[in-house]
Scaffold this active site. Structure first.
Site, PDB file in Angstrom:
ATOM      1  N   VAL A   1       0.894  -1.159   0.000  1.00 20.13           N
ATOM      2  CA  VAL A   1       0.000   0.000   0.000  1.00 20.13           C
ATOM      3  C   VAL A   1       0.934   1.211   0.000  1.00 20.13           C
ATOM      4  CG1 VAL A   1      -1.734   1.292   1.294  1.00 20.13           C
ATOM      5  CG2 VAL A   1      -1.862  -1.201   1.182  1.00 20.13           C
ATOM      6  N   PRO A   2       1.001   1.945  -1.130  1.00 15.25           N
ATOM      7  CA  PRO A   2       2.150   2.830  -1.400  1.00 15.25           C
ATOM      8  C   PRO A   2       2.151   4.166  -0.662  1.00 15.25           C
ATOM      9  CG  PRO A   2       0.611   2.899  -3.231  1.00 15.25           C
ATOM     10  CD  PRO A   2       0.045   1.913  -2.256  1.00 15.25           C
ATOM     11  N   CYS A   3       2.321   4.131   0.653  1.00 16.20           N
ATOM     12  CA  CYS A   3       2.385   5.390   1.399  1.00 16.20           C
ATOM     13  C   CYS A   3       3.687   6.139   1.114  1.00 16.20           C
ATOM     14  CB  CYS A   3       2.230   5.138   2.896  1.00 16.20           C
ATOM     15  SG  CYS A   3       3.472   4.074   3.594  1.00 16.20           S
ATOM     16  N   HIS A   4       4.655   5.435   0.480  1.00 12.09           N
ATOM     17  CA  HIS A   4       5.915   6.121   0.139  1.00 12.09           C
ATOM     18  C   HIS A   4       5.705   7.146  -0.969  1.00 12.09           C
ATOM     19  CE1 HIS A   4       5.611   2.473  -2.407  1.00 12.09           C
ATOM     20  NE2 HIS A   4       6.135   3.237  -3.354  1.00 12.09           N
TER      21      HIS A   4
END
Lengths: 206, 159
Positions: A175-178
């Site tokens: 889940v691409p919180c970056h």
């Protein structure tokens, strides 16, 4: 009379009977994992994989991937919390995570831009979970600011809450919180540390 | 106190429970007993009191599984007075301590159990008496007698 236990004299009888048998222990562990999976007793399966951002812990329930953790989060502490919050029936059982491991390998090799995995989001709830569900809207290779994400989630003033949601993301990388950065263009914080965030953003920009 | 991930229970206690199963049942049946023990333990684990003595709990389950195995196999070894002669050496290396395990098999079941629970699992005699359904004194005697017989046959054998 002597009530002390006989110390395990190395070389003596007790010592000889106490010898370890690593092969048997490994064999029995694998057999336990298999039986547990068959009888629906494997509530949390986990394994670790090596990646360019260090070893990642992957954990899955019967519903799907439930946790991805960086080393700096302390893998043992993460497992303890999973035992507490989900179930203590936790075993190192790589097979259930084969798909996730393969897709992550492909991602880190630059050959995958999105994940097709069943996710179990039970470790996140309420607004934080809402935010997480909007993160995959930020496409591979692009970024969004905390404010933009807050607007996307329908709460434009909740910029700080967006930061918290990203900071407590139970499934980083997948889940691409970056991809969420500061509005001034600087990177901002990351659960995996600034270096891991830079590595992921560089990888995706290539 | 909270329950640890079950993986840690397997890591910490699996090897000991395997030794106990081997001492009580022999190498052949030990792995089935171990597997049934840990599967049953995994099933019951969420209800376990986090303050419980995990080793004693596992040994209790293993004891029950061993009884089931004895029942189904109906091959309880009889105590014998004379030990078989040691096979002659013919240049083929024997498995480590094979003779010791052979000698152990010849002990009466209660002595094997008492010895394993005491010296391999480190349980107190009070718990062992509970497991064996006898008194503390009888449990202590069984462990001591078993060890004495083993010493005679095993060390007496070593040149």
């Amino acid at each position: 009379m002597n009530t002390q236990p006989t110390p395990a004299e190395p070389g003596g009888i007790v010592g000889a009977l106490s010898r370890n048998d690593d092969d048997a222990n490994r064999r029995l562990h694998a057999r336990l994992v298999q039986a547990a999976e068959q009888q629906n007793l494997l509530d949390v399966a986990y394994r670790t994989i090596d990646t360019p951002v260090g070893p990642l812990l992957l954990a899955a329930t019967q519903l799907g991937l439930v946790r991805v953790a960086y080393v700096r989060e302390d893998h043992q502490a993460v497992l303890n919390r999973l035992a507490e919050k989900i179930s203590p029936r936790v075993l190192e059982a790589p097979a259930r995570l084969d798909d996730a491991a393969r897709q992550l390998d492909e991602y880190f090799a630059g050959g995958r831009s999105q994940f097709e995995l069943a996710l179990d989001l039970r470790l996140s709830s309420g607004f934080r979970r809402d935010i997480l569900s909007h993160l995959p809207d930020i496409r591979y290779g692009s970024t969004a600011s905390y404010g933009e994400l807050a607007r996307l989630a329908g709460s434009p003033k909740a910029v700080r809450a967006v930061g918290t949601a990203c900071g407590t993301n139970p499934l980083p990388v997948v889940v691409p919180c970056h991809r969420v950065v500061r509005s001034d263009g600087t990177q901002g914080g990351y659960v995996g540390g600034p270096e891991a965030k830079r590595t992921l953003l560089t990888l995706e920009a290539a | 106190m909270r329950l640890k991930p079950f993986e840690q229970i397997v890591t910490e206690h699996g090897p000991t429970v395997l030794r106990v199963c081997r001492a009580v049942l022999g190498h052949h049946d030990a792995e089935d007993a171990w597997s049934e023990t840990f599967l049953a333990a995994l099933r019951a684990y969420p209800e376990l009191d986090p303050a419980a003595n995990v080793e004693a709990w596992l040994v209790t389950i293993a004891k029950r599984k061993a009884i089931d195995q004895h029942r189904s196999a109906a091959r309880r070894p009889l105590p014998v007075d004379d030990l078989p002669e040691r096979p002659g050496h013919d240049g083929i290396p024997e498995p480590a301590d094979g003779e010791l395990w052979e000698a152990l098999k010849l002990l009466p079941l209660k002595q094997r159990e008492a010895l394993a629970y005491r010296h391999l699992a480190g349980l107190p005699y009070a718990s062992i008496a509970g497991l064996l359904g006898n008194s503390e004194a009888a449990a202590r005697r069984a462990a001591a007698d078993g060890l004495k017989t083993l010493r005679k046959s095993y060390q007496g054998d070593t040149p």
